[in-house]
Design a protein around this motif. Structure first.
Motif, PDB file in Angstrom:
ATOM      1  N   MET B   1      86.385 105.257  74.151  1.00 28.66           N
ATOM      2  CA  MET B   1      86.559 103.907  72.998  1.00 28.66           C
ATOM      3  C   MET B   1      85.054 103.330  72.340  1.00 28.66           C
ATOM      4  O   MET B   1      84.167 102.931  74.136  1.00 28.66           O
ATOM      5  CB  MET B   1      87.453 103.040  73.168  1.00 28.66           C
ATOM      6  CG  MET B   1      88.371 102.247  72.912  1.00 28.66           C
ATOM      7  SD  MET B   1      89.870 101.185  73.156  1.00 28.66           S
ATOM      8  CE  MET B   1      90.793 101.971  73.279  1.00 28.66           C
ATOM      9  N   GLU B   3      82.980 100.330  71.440  1.00 26.31           N
ATOM     10  CA  GLU B   3      83.679  98.677  71.588  1.00 26.31           C
ATOM     11  C   GLU B   3      84.381  97.761  70.489  1.00 26.31           C
ATOM     12  O   GLU B   3      84.572  96.986  70.786  1.00 26.31           O
ATOM     13  CB  GLU B   3      81.339  97.861  72.295  1.00 26.31           C
ATOM     14  CG  GLU B   3      82.304  96.634  72.376  1.00 26.31           C
ATOM     15  CD  GLU B   3      80.668  95.553  72.745  1.00 26.31           C
ATOM     16  OE1 GLU B   3      80.012  96.089  73.062  1.00 26.31           O
ATOM     17  OE2 GLU B   3      81.003  94.555  72.910  1.00 26.31           O
ATOM     18  N   ALA B   6      87.793  98.925  70.843  1.00 30.13           N
ATOM     19  CA  ALA B   6      88.509  98.005  72.126  1.00 30.13           C
ATOM     20  C   ALA B   6      88.615  96.373  70.978  1.00 30.13           C
ATOM     21  O   ALA B   6      89.659  95.758  71.745  1.00 30.13           O
ATOM     22  CB  ALA B   6      87.493  97.821  73.085  1.00 30.13           C
ATOM     23  N   GLU B   7      87.619  96.091  70.705  1.00 25.11           N
ATOM     24  CA  GLU B   7      87.477  94.677  70.160  1.00 25.11           C
ATOM     25  C   GLU B   7      88.373  94.248  68.998  1.00 25.11           C
ATOM     26  O   GLU B   7      89.452  93.310  68.852  1.00 25.11           O
ATOM     27  CB  GLU B   7      85.751  93.914  69.532  1.00 25.11           C
ATOM     28  CG  GLU B   7      84.548  93.851  70.813  1.00 25.11           C
ATOM     29  CD  GLU B   7      83.922  93.541  70.107  1.00 25.11           C
ATOM     30  OE1 GLU B   7      83.238  93.945  68.860  1.00 25.11           O
ATOM     31  OE2 GLU B   7      82.690  93.182  70.702  1.00 25.11           O
ATOM     32  N   LEU B   9      91.687  96.305  68.754  1.00 21.97           N
ATOM     33  CA  LEU B   9      91.955  96.183  69.467  1.00 21.97           C
ATOM     34  C   LEU B   9      92.968  95.404  69.929  1.00 21.97           C
ATOM     35  O   LEU B   9      94.111  95.347  70.362  1.00 21.97           O
ATOM     36  CB  LEU B   9      92.179  97.406  70.420  1.00 21.97           C
ATOM     37  CG  LEU B   9      93.288  97.959  71.083  1.00 21.97           C
ATOM     38  CD1 LEU B   9      94.981  98.548  70.553  1.00 21.97           C
ATOM     39  CD2 LEU B   9      93.707  98.905  72.349  1.00 21.97           C
ATOM     40  N   VAL B  10      91.997  94.859  70.933  1.00 24.72           N
ATOM     41  CA  VAL B  10      92.212  93.531  71.202  1.00 24.72           C
ATOM     42  C   VAL B  10      93.195  92.545  70.721  1.00 24.72           C
ATOM     43  O   VAL B  10      93.460  91.213  70.864  1.00 24.72           O
ATOM     44  CB  VAL B  10      91.180  92.761  72.670  1.00 24.72           C
ATOM     45  CG1 VAL B  10      91.182  91.418  73.107  1.00 24.72           C
ATOM     46  CG2 VAL B  10      91.408  93.563  73.616  1.00 24.72           C
ATOM     47  N   LEU B  13      95.766  92.660  69.606  1.00 21.69           N
ATOM     48  CA  LEU B  13      97.215  92.243  70.458  1.00 21.69           C
ATOM     49  C   LEU B  13      97.149  91.136  70.470  1.00 21.69           C
ATOM     50  O   LEU B  13      98.132  90.441  70.746  1.00 21.69           O
ATOM     51  CB  LEU B  13      96.813  92.742  71.393  1.00 21.69           C
ATOM     52  CG  LEU B  13      96.971  94.404  72.049  1.00 21.69           C
ATOM     53  CD1 LEU B  13      96.291  95.154  73.627  1.00 21.69           C
ATOM     54  CD2 LEU B  13      98.406  94.952  71.874  1.00 21.69           C
ATOM     55  N   PRO B  54     110.023  84.451  76.340  1.00 24.15           N
ATOM     56  CA  PRO B  54     108.780  86.025  76.761  1.00 24.15           C
ATOM     57  C   PRO B  54     108.916  87.001  75.607  1.00 24.15           C
ATOM     58  O   PRO B  54     108.269  87.938  75.399  1.00 24.15           O
ATOM     59  CB  PRO B  54     108.609  86.094  78.167  1.00 24.15           C
ATOM     60  CG  PRO B  54     108.829  85.071  79.100  1.00 24.15           C
ATOM     61  CD  PRO B  54     110.037  84.302  78.401  1.00 24.15           C
ATOM     62  N   GLY B  58     107.790  89.087  72.636  1.00 25.10           N
ATOM     63  CA  GLY B  58     106.858  90.691  73.523  1.00 25.10           C
ATOM     64  C   GLY B  58     107.867  91.484  71.699  1.00 25.10           C
ATOM     65  O   GLY B  58     107.597  92.000  71.330  1.00 25.10           O
ATOM     66  N   LEU B  59     109.309  90.836  71.869  1.00 21.82           N
ATOM     67  CA  LEU B  59     109.402  91.523  69.954  1.00 21.82           C
ATOM     68  C   LEU B  59     109.882  91.283  69.321  1.00 21.82           C
ATOM     69  O   LEU B  59     110.812  91.556  68.780  1.00 21.82           O
ATOM     70  CB  LEU B  59     111.534  92.667  70.814  1.00 21.82           C
ATOM     71  CG  LEU B  59     111.165  92.993  72.716  1.00 21.82           C
ATOM     72  CD1 LEU B  59     112.816  93.514  73.286  1.00 21.82           C
ATOM     73  CD2 LEU B  59     110.587  94.389  72.560  1.00 21.82           C
TER      74      LEU B  59
END
Lengths: 351, 76
Positions: B1, B3, B6-7, B9-10, B13, B54, B58-59
């Motif tokens: 993956m 960088e 990954a950035e 994706l993070v 999230l 939480p 999360g959902l």
């Protein structure tokens, strides 16, 4: 059951269980760290954080193994049912230990670079096209997210608001998390740890989980000896039915049936609790009511209804006794339908 | 993956978690009682609201959908 939500439905037994569980967790961590220092290979010098990472990682994995074994074990022996009743507490504790493990890994291995720690987690090992060198940290991260969702939705509020179907499907993803963690350990710790304890933990844990689930599945599929009269299924000899307990019958079609004995009364209901889909047949009869082993939801034996003021209902089934053998009609009555229990030695006993 | 991937994706999230926190707050201050009568007012004490927070975060896509579409109260 319809009620105000409580934070934790503690009772004296659950409190004692939690004290024992947390004492066990503390004992394991202290013992593991002590042994790590006592047995570390020459030239190695683990920091306390590294030792804690290993201790929490192995403990969370062992606890998850145990959680997955509780269901099959409780089917074989009543002695494991206290663990079944407290599985939710063990699950949440397991997640918290795994969270400490993940947090320490993020801090120790990724927290001191200029790159964002989470970004570093995904790129520190770029061998995504390799099998043996696959970045195992990512597998652990995904497993931790699944465990988070399960722990975060373990309260009764979630069963009511997600519905038993979605709730159960979500919590069955524990098997996905478990598979990811097996791979996480095999591609991670086992690649550079030479001490046998890690091989033992992984091999014994995964082997036990697989074996117990296989044996339990085969045992529940033994239906050939259940064929009775006129479509009724043979349950057992009356004397084989333990008082206050049930025998679970699994018809070829339809849901599993729990056939309970309470003194001289024998009644059959759906094996699935309306609350969180718990296995009613692994519960017992308390004060004349069938009581779910998971959270204590109750149903009357004679009509499958929760005692007032609660309103939950489950399907009932007709039973009969012929020549000392109990049979059940696999066709369910609508939930809450009154169905007179069979009486041992009563007028409805035939043969 | 890479960088960059990954950035991204993070970041995704992070945005997901941030929206989750907002939806969680909406639920804590009234939303829960709207989809579940048993969770109205004192039916869902503050510490239970904190406990379910939480999960809502999360959902949140599911819970947000429920907030706007659910007409029937839950089973129990």
């Amino acid at each position: 059951m319809s009620h105000d939500y409580k934070m934790v439905q503690w009772n004296p037994f659950k409190k004692r269980f939690d004290v024992w569980m947390l004492s066990g967790v503390a004992l394991y961590l202290v013992s593991f760290i002590t042994l790590t220092y006592a047995t570390q290979p020459e030239g190695n010098s683990f920091t306390p954080i590294q030792a804690m990472i290993r201790a929490t990682g192995t403990l969370a994995f062992l606890m998850l193994n145990f959680i997955l074994c509780i269901g099959p074990l409780a089917r074989f022996s009543h002695r494991f049912r206290p663990f079944l009743y407290n599985r939710r507490h063990i699950g949440v504790t397991t997640f918290l230990i795994a969270l400490v493990h993940g947090g320490l890994v993020l801090l120790w291995y990724h927290g001191f670079s200029e790159t964002n720690a989470f970004v570093s987690l995904f790129i520190s090992n770029p061998r995504y096209d390799s099998i043996s060198g696959f970045p195992f940290e990512v597998l652990g991260f995904i497993a931790l997210i699944i465990m988070f969702l399960m722990a975060a939705t373990s309260h009764d509020f979630w069963n009511a608001n997600l519905g038993p179907g979605i709730w159960k499907a979500l919590h069955m993803s524990v098997y996905v998390a478990y598979g990811l963690l097996v791979a996480h350990m095999a591609l991670g710790a086992l690649q550079f740890e030479k001490r046998p304890i890690f091989f033992l933990v992984l091999g014994t844990g995964a082997g036990t989980v697989i074996l117990l689930h296989l044996v339990s599945s085969i045992a529940s599929l033994r239906i050939s000896d259940r064929i009775g009269h006129e479509g009724w299924l043979r349950v057992a000899e009356v004397r084989e039915l333990e008082d206050k307990r049930a025998k679970i019958i699994r018809p070829v079609d339809g849901d599993a049936i729990a056939v309970f004995r309470d003194g001289d009364r024998i009644a059959a209901v759906s094996n699935i609790c309306r609350h969180q889909g718990g296995p009613l047949g692994e519960g017992k009869v308390v004060d004349g009511c069938i009581t779910c082993p998971w959270h204590g939801f109750q149903y009357r034996m004679e009509d499958g209804q929760s005692p007032p003021p609660f309103t939950e209902k489950i399907a009932t089934y007709a039973t009969r006794i012929m020549n000392g053998t109990v049979y059940v009609n696999p066709k369910p009555n609508p939930p809450g339908t009154p169905q007179a229990p069979s009486e041992v030695g009563g007028s409805n006993e035939q043969g | 993956m890479s960088e960059a991937a990954a950035e991204t994706l993070v970041l995704a999230l992070g945005i997901y978690a941030l929206i989750g926190v907002l939806v969680g707050l909406i639920y804590m201050f009234g939303g829960a009682g709207r989809i579940d009568p048993a969770a109205k007012g004192k039916g869902l004490p503050l510490r239970v609201r904190l406990l379910v927070f939480p999960g809502i975060a999360g959902l949140w896509p599911l819970m947000l959908t429920k907030l706007f579409t659910q007409k029937e109260p839950p089973v129990s």
